[in-house]
Scaffold this motif. Structure first.
Motif, PDB file in Angstrom:
ATOM      1  N   GLN A   5       0.844  -1.191   0.000  1.00  0.00           N
ATOM      2  CA  GLN A   5       0.000   0.000   0.000  1.00  0.00           C
ATOM      3  C   GLN A   5       0.878   1.240   0.000  1.00  0.00           C
ATOM      4  O   GLN A   5       1.873   1.313   0.741  1.00  0.00           O
ATOM      5  N   THR A   6       0.499   2.198  -0.828  1.00  0.00           N
ATOM      6  CA  THR A   6       1.136   3.504  -0.824  1.00  0.00           C
ATOM      7  C   THR A   6       0.118   4.544  -0.389  1.00  0.00           C
ATOM      8  O   THR A   6      -1.099   4.292  -0.414  1.00  0.00           O
ATOM      9  N   THR A  35       7.985   1.099  -4.342  1.00  0.00           N
ATOM     10  CA  THR A  35       8.035   1.719  -3.015  1.00  0.00           C
ATOM     11  C   THR A  35       6.653   1.677  -2.369  1.00  0.00           C
ATOM     12  O   THR A  35       5.670   2.127  -2.955  1.00  0.00           O
ATOM     13  N   ALA A  36       6.586   1.078  -1.191  1.00  0.00           N
ATOM     14  CA  ALA A  36       5.306   0.912  -0.508  1.00  0.00           C
ATOM     15  C   ALA A  36       5.557   0.275   0.852  1.00  0.00           C
ATOM     16  O   ALA A  36       6.669  -0.184   1.139  1.00  0.00           O
ATOM     17  N   VAL A  37       4.513   0.243   1.642  1.00  0.00           N
ATOM     18  CA  VAL A  37       4.524  -0.585   2.844  1.00  0.00           C
ATOM     19  C   VAL A  37       3.967  -1.947   2.446  1.00  0.00           C
ATOM     20  O   VAL A  37       2.884  -2.033   1.867  1.00  0.00           O
ATOM     21  N   THR A  83       6.013  -3.676   6.514  1.00  0.00           N
ATOM     22  CA  THR A  83       7.428  -3.323   6.462  1.00  0.00           C
ATOM     23  C   THR A  83       7.637  -2.434   5.239  1.00  0.00           C
ATOM     24  O   THR A  83       7.124  -2.710   4.156  1.00  0.00           O
ATOM     25  N   LEU A  84       8.358  -1.346   5.432  1.00  0.00           N
ATOM     26  CA  LEU A  84       8.503  -0.335   4.396  1.00  0.00           C
ATOM     27  C   LEU A  84       9.630  -0.682   3.433  1.00  0.00           C
ATOM     28  O   LEU A  84      10.760  -0.958   3.859  1.00  0.00           O
ATOM     29  N   VAL A  85       9.299  -0.641   2.158  1.00  0.00           N
ATOM     30  CA  VAL A  85      10.291  -0.817   1.102  1.00  0.00           C
ATOM     31  C   VAL A  85      10.390   0.503   0.337  1.00  0.00           C
ATOM     32  O   VAL A  85       9.380   1.014  -0.147  1.00  0.00           O
ATOM     33  N   THR A  86      11.583   1.030   0.246  1.00  0.00           N
ATOM     34  CA  THR A  86      11.814   2.272  -0.479  1.00  0.00           C
ATOM     35  C   THR A  86      12.848   2.015  -1.571  1.00  0.00           C
ATOM     36  O   THR A  86      13.961   1.574  -1.266  1.00  0.00           O
TER      37      THR A  86
END
Length: 111
Positions: free
Chosen positions: A35-36, A86-88, A105-108
């Motif tokens: 989700q963004t 990029t999202a959680v 968990t956040l992915v950037t």
């Protein structure tokens, strides 16, 4: 069922990350969603009780979902990452007809 997601972080475009989701008990189906801000949560990949994986179109050929034999830990190997990834990322588990969500968990992905 308690779920603990981990493995997110900052990665450059084209890089790789592996997410993990540990469940407190064995589960039937599991999946990853993301989700963004301002958007609905969307399916990334899922694995059925029969260990059959399925992927969103954006992940086909880049992402691989897997699970250990005890059906308590799920992984998402992500390759060739793009800024739009990029999202959680959230993990989902289904057991006895109920859904359980991890904390995300956040992915950037930086360009």
């Amino acid at each position: 069922v308690q779920l603990q997601a981990s493995g997110g972080g900052l990665v450059q475009v084209g890089g790789s990350l592996t997410l993990s989701c540990a469940a407190s008990v064995s589960t039937y189906s599991m999946g990853w969603y993301r989700q963004t801000l301002g958007k609905q949560r969307e399916l990334v990949a899922a694995i059925t009780v029969g260990e059959i994986p399925n992927y969103a179109d954006f992940g086909k050929g880049r992402f691989t979902i897997s699970r250990d034999n005890s059906k308590t830990t799920m992984y998402l190997q992500m390759n060739s990452l793009k800024p739009e990834d990029t999202a959680v990322y959230y993990c989902l588990a289904i057991k006895l007809g109920r859904q359980y969500w991890g904390q995300g968990t956040l992915v950037t992905v930086s360009s």
